[in-house]
Design a protein around this motif. Structure first.
Motif, short mmCIF file in Angstrom:
data_model
loop_
_atom_site.label_atom_id
_atom_site.label_comp_id
_atom_site.label_asym_id
_atom_site.label_seq_id
_atom_site.Cartn_x
_atom_site.Cartn_y
_atom_site.Cartn_z
N LEU A 104 0.74 -1.02 -0.08
CA LEU A 104 -0.05 -0.05 -0.04
C LEU A 104 0.96 1.18 0.05
CD1 LEU A 104 -2.78 -1.13 2.77
CD2 LEU A 104 -3.01 -0.99 0.19
N GLU A 105 0.61 2.29 -0.89
CA GLU A 105 1.23 3.44 -0.84
C GLU A 105 0.33 4.51 -1.26
OE1 GLU A 105 4.55 5.96 -3.61
OE2 GLU A 105 4.32 3.54 -3.96
N TYR A 106 0.16 5.51 -0.30
CA TYR A 106 -0.91 6.34 -0.28
C TYR A 106 -0.32 7.92 0.18
CZ TYR A 106 -4.14 3.17 -1.97
OH TYR A 106 -4.86 2.37 -2.78
N PHE A 107 -0.62 8.79 -0.39
CA PHE A 107 -0.63 10.16 0.19
C PHE A 107 -0.97 10.57 1.51
CE2 PHE A 107 -1.39 14.84 0.31
CZ PHE A 107 -0.17 15.48 0.13
N THR A 140 -1.24 -12.48 10.47
CA THR A 140 -1.31 -13.49 11.38
C THR A 140 -1.45 -14.93 10.32
OG1 THR A 140 -3.73 -13.75 11.18
CG2 THR A 140 -2.61 -12.42 13.00
N GLU A 141 -1.70 -14.53 9.09
CA GLU A 141 -1.81 -15.79 8.09
C GLU A 141 -0.57 -15.64 7.50
OE1 GLU A 141 -4.97 -15.21 5.53
OE2 GLU A 141 -6.52 -14.96 7.12
N GLY A 142 0.59 -15.00 7.45
CA GLY A 142 1.86 -14.99 7.06
C GLY A 142 1.96 -14.07 5.66
N VAL A 143 1.02 -13.50 5.33
CA VAL A 143 1.21 -12.47 4.07
C VAL A 143 2.03 -11.18 4.48
CG1 VAL A 143 -0.31 -10.99 2.66
CG2 VAL A 143 -1.24 -13.17 3.49
N GLU A 144 2.81 -10.91 3.59
CA GLU A 144 3.55 -9.91 3.86
C GLU A 144 2.99 -8.72 3.53
OE1 GLU A 144 7.82 -7.99 2.03
OE2 GLU A 144 7.17 -9.89 1.46
N VAL A 145 3.07 -7.74 4.45
CA VAL A 145 2.20 -6.40 4.37
C VAL A 145 3.54 -5.07 4.37
CG1 VAL A 145 0.54 -4.81 5.35
CG2 VAL A 145 0.37 -7.29 5.36
N ARG A 146 3.37 -4.32 3.32
CA ARG A 146 4.10 -3.05 3.27
C ARG A 146 3.27 -2.15 3.21
NH1 ARG A 146 10.05 -4.19 0.50
NH2 ARG A 146 10.19 -6.61 0.56
N ILE A 147 3.54 -1.09 4.18
CA ILE A 147 2.77 0.16 4.07
C ILE A 147 3.76 1.34 3.85
CG2 ILE A 147 1.07 1.78 5.05
CD1 ILE A 147 0.20 -0.80 6.77
N MET A 148 3.41 2.36 2.85
CA MET A 148 4.00 3.55 2.75
C MET A 148 3.27 4.75 2.63
SD MET A 148 7.46 4.36 0.27
CE MET A 148 6.73 3.36 -1.01
N PHE A 149 3.32 5.91 3.43
CA PHE A 149 2.76 6.91 3.32
C PHE A 149 3.42 8.27 3.44
CE2 PHE A 149 2.42 5.37 7.82
CZ PHE A 149 2.71 6.56 8.50
N LYS A 209 -0.89 6.94 -5.57
CA LYS A 209 -2.23 5.95 -4.90
C LYS A 209 -1.90 4.53 -5.57
CE LYS A 209 -3.79 10.42 -4.15
NZ LYS A 209 -3.49 11.48 -4.61
N ILE A 210 -1.15 3.74 -4.74
CA ILE A 210 -0.89 2.35 -5.34
C ILE A 210 -1.40 1.19 -4.34
CG2 ILE A 210 0.82 0.71 -6.21
CD1 ILE A 210 2.16 3.21 -7.43
N CYS A 211 -2.09 0.29 -4.60
CA CYS A 211 -2.28 -0.96 -3.83
C CYS A 211 -2.21 -2.10 -4.92
CB CYS A 211 -3.85 -0.74 -3.44
SG CYS A 211 -4.47 -2.38 -2.54
N PRO A 218 -0.81 -9.12 -16.80
CA PRO A 218 0.68 -8.64 -16.88
C PRO A 218 1.22 -7.28 -16.45
CG PRO A 218 0.20 -9.95 -18.92
CD PRO A 218 -1.25 -9.52 -18.12
N ALA A 219 0.26 -6.37 -16.69
CA ALA A 219 0.61 -4.73 -16.27
C ALA A 219 0.69 -4.78 -14.81
CB ALA A 219 -0.53 -4.08 -16.96
N VAL A 220 0.22 -5.52 -14.11
CA VAL A 220 0.69 -5.17 -12.53
C VAL A 220 1.95 -5.25 -12.19
CG1 VAL A 220 -0.14 -6.31 -10.29
CG2 VAL A 220 -1.75 -6.40 -11.99
N ARG A 221 2.63 -5.98 -13.10
CA ARG A 221 4.11 -6.07 -12.73
C ARG A 221 4.76 -4.64 -12.75
NH1 ARG A 221 9.43 -6.84 -14.99
NH2 ARG A 221 10.24 -8.82 -14.20
N SER A 222 4.34 -3.75 -13.55
CA SER A 222 4.99 -2.42 -13.65
C SER A 222 4.45 -1.84 -12.02
CB SER A 222 4.41 -1.35 -14.64
OG SER A 222 5.23 -1.66 -15.71
N PHE A 223 3.37 -1.83 -11.59
CA PHE A 223 2.92 -1.14 -10.39
C PHE A 223 3.70 -1.85 -9.19
CE2 PHE A 223 -0.92 -0.06 -12.72
CZ PHE A 223 -1.15 1.26 -12.12
N THR A 224 4.22 -3.10 -9.19
CA THR A 224 4.72 -3.96 -8.29
C THR A 224 6.35 -3.11 -8.20
OG1 THR A 224 3.40 -5.87 -8.55
CG2 THR A 224 5.50 -6.02 -7.20
N ASP A 225 6.77 -3.00 -9.49
CA ASP A 225 8.04 -2.51 -9.82
C ASP A 225 7.97 -0.95 -9.08
OD1 ASP A 225 10.06 -3.69 -10.82
OD2 ASP A 225 9.34 -3.78 -12.75
#
Length: 530
Positions: free
Chosen positions: A194-197, A217-226, A272-274, A312-319
């Motif tokens: 998650l990346e939001y202003f 708790t389920e082991g999912v990696e979570v990163r937050i940037m604001f 604004k990226i999720c 496939p275009a999701v790759r650029s948002f992850t990048d």
């Protein structure tokens, strides 16, 4: 990956309520962290210097004035040779000529921040490392010759490749997008970025936060940037500590700011990226706060838009997210495990190009894409934007498009959120309507959507406003869409929104209170800072 030790839900909720009650008043925080304080302080210092020299050092006043003149000359030579927009240079001439010490000091305060200097160095270093992308992940042969030029520009100059076989869902409001975001978050298996202003406590963010805690708790990696400025009302550093204390260890602040002396309202992370598991990416105009889903109505109805990318275009948002994450956190984490994954290919026509821009790449990517759409349009260009503060290039492009028979229509808010920006924006709108461009006010409230649509073939949806900050100073993101079926849906929503608007004509502009028009013209010279 080990599961974090987190408080039970009852304790978490109790702690969250206490924290939210302790949040500083947003108005007070905006004042403390605002640039207006810096301006007032610098003006007071200059006035005091004048008084001191006139009252106590009258004999040396000639030396003082000579130093001021010499400093002004040096600064003007520096400014003329600097690589900046001419409008931006012109803006600094007035304060430097009238009040040299104030003008030069304010320029230094705005442009030479330690934190931003470090950021610029890291971005420059990252840019020297060329991206290597497997051609299997993007389209090497685009079957649409008409956009070969913009594809080449974004891929070769800006390193944002084109994608086909990508599905896009369009949501005409924050409240329409929110349930789909929640659904996708709940199905996350590997990672959530998650990346939001702005994020602010309330139904929207609290719902997301509960899901994030469950996913950890389920082991999912979570990163937050604001953003450090966008989140000033919640005291970013304290909130970062709070999020880490409840089990969300990967939380980054984009350039935390220093109270009182935080002059850099520009150079913010406005994206604004999720991204969820590399399967879905959401972007658009909404932040994570209740007004964006119309749970609060400070500005009337909040009109915004969101797109969900799948394929496939999701790759650029992850990048995009990981590149900036590494820069902000000063790490060199390997991105490949998150981007080199199997992407579902959808049987959908069209080309999709996610892209971003920042203040330090010297490419003006955001402006160039908008400029391309305007200059290539044959039938129409439809625009939604909360702000209209243009440089000469975009102004001339819009006027020329209108003069060659292209229908140019812009939807803007009627509601005022920033008074001076609103007044100044109306002066630009007056110039546009004088040249045949149609402008409309969104009467139900505030239109925050940032979109370009053209000729039933092309659309851009993202975080990029039609103003100097978004186009040159902020970190922004958007998605360029060509001949994807979603373009028709975006245009249809534009027309529905237009039906709720009233036109701004020359006669309507004349009815704007004289004070607003005077303020707009007065501050127009300072438009690049608004």
């Amino acid at each position: 990956m080990t599961k974090p030790q987190v408080d039970n839900k009852a304790n978490q909720k109790e702690r969250r309520i206490k924290l939210h009650k302790s949040l500083a008043n947003p108005v007070v925080q905006s004042f403390i962290y605002g640039r207006s304080v810096c301006i007032v302080l610098l003006l007071i210092i200059q006035i005091l210097l004048f008084l001191i020299f006139f009252l106590w050092f009258n004999y040396y006043i000639e030396y003082f004035l000579a130093i001021r003149l010499f400093a002004s000359m040096l600064f003007l030579i520096f400014l003329i040779n600097k690589k900046e927009k001419n409008e931006y240079k012109l803006m600094w001439l007035l304060p430097v000529i009238i009040l040299p010490l104030f003008g030069i000091s304010f320029y230094i305060l705005v442009h030479f921040q330690i934190a931003m200097s470090k950021m610029k160095v890291r971005i420059s270093q990252a840019a020297k490392t060329p991206k290597t992308r497997d051609a299997n992940y993007y389209a090497t042969n685009i079957p649409y010759a008409h956009i070969h030029d913009i594809v080449t520009y974004l891929k070769d100059t800006a390193s944002f490749p084109p994608y086909t076989h990508t599905s896009i869902e369009y949501y005409p409001s924050g409240e329409a997008a929110f349930p789909e975001m929640i659904k996708a978050l709940r199905h996350a298996k590997k990672f959530i970025f998650l990346e939001y202003f702005t994020l602010f406590p309330g139904q929207m963010w609290d719902t997301i936060l509960d899901i994030l805690l469950q996913k950890r708790t389920e082991g999912v990696e979570v990163r937050i940037m604001f953003d450090g400025f966008g989140c000033t009302p919640i005291s970013p550093r304290n909130y970062q500590k709070y999020l880490k204390s409840i089990g969300l260890q990967h939380v980054a602040i984009f350039v935390p700011i220093i109270p009182i002396f935080a002059a850099y309202l520009n150079y913010r992370d406005h994206r604004k990226i999720c991204v969820i598991d590399g399967k879905y990416a959401f972007t658009g105009g909404i932040n994570l706060s209740d007004q964006y889903i119309n749970k609060t109505h400070k500005y009337g109805y909040w009109k915004d838009t969101v797109v969900r990318i799948a394929g496939p275009a999701v790759r650029s948002f992850t990048d995009m997210f990981l590149d900036l994450w590494n820069i902000v956190t000063n790490t060199k984490a390997d991105c490949k495990p998150y981007v080199d994954i199997r992407y579902k290919k959808y049987d959908v026509q069209g080309v999709v190009i996610p892209y971003s821009d920042n203040a330090y790449n010297d490419n003006d990517i955001a402006e160039n894409v908008y400029y391309y759409i305007i200059t290539q349009a044959k039938k129409y260009v439809h625009i939604t934007t909360p702000y209209v503060i243009l440089d000469n290039q975009l102004m001339n492009a819009l006027v020329f498009a209108s003069q060659r028979g292209v229908e140019v229509t812009i939807l803007v808010p009627r509601t005022i959120d920033h008074y001076i920006t609103f007044c100044t924006g109306r002066t630009f709108i007056k110039s546009l309507i004088d040249h045949g461009i149609r402008a409309y006010e969104f009467t139900p409230g505030f239109i925050h959507a940032k979109m370009f649509i053209s000729d039933n073939t092309t659309a851009v949806v993202g975080s990029i406003n039609l103003d100097y900050r978004s186009l040159y100073d902020h970190f922004e993101d958007a998605v360029f869409i060509y001949k994807n079926p979603v373009v028709a849906m975006i245009e249809s929503d534009f027309q529905k929104t237009k039906a709720q608007c009233t036109e701004i004509t020359a006669a309507v502009y004349k009815k704007i209170p004289l004070l607003q028009r005077m303020i707009g013209r007065l501050f127009k010279v300072f438009a690049p800072l608004l």
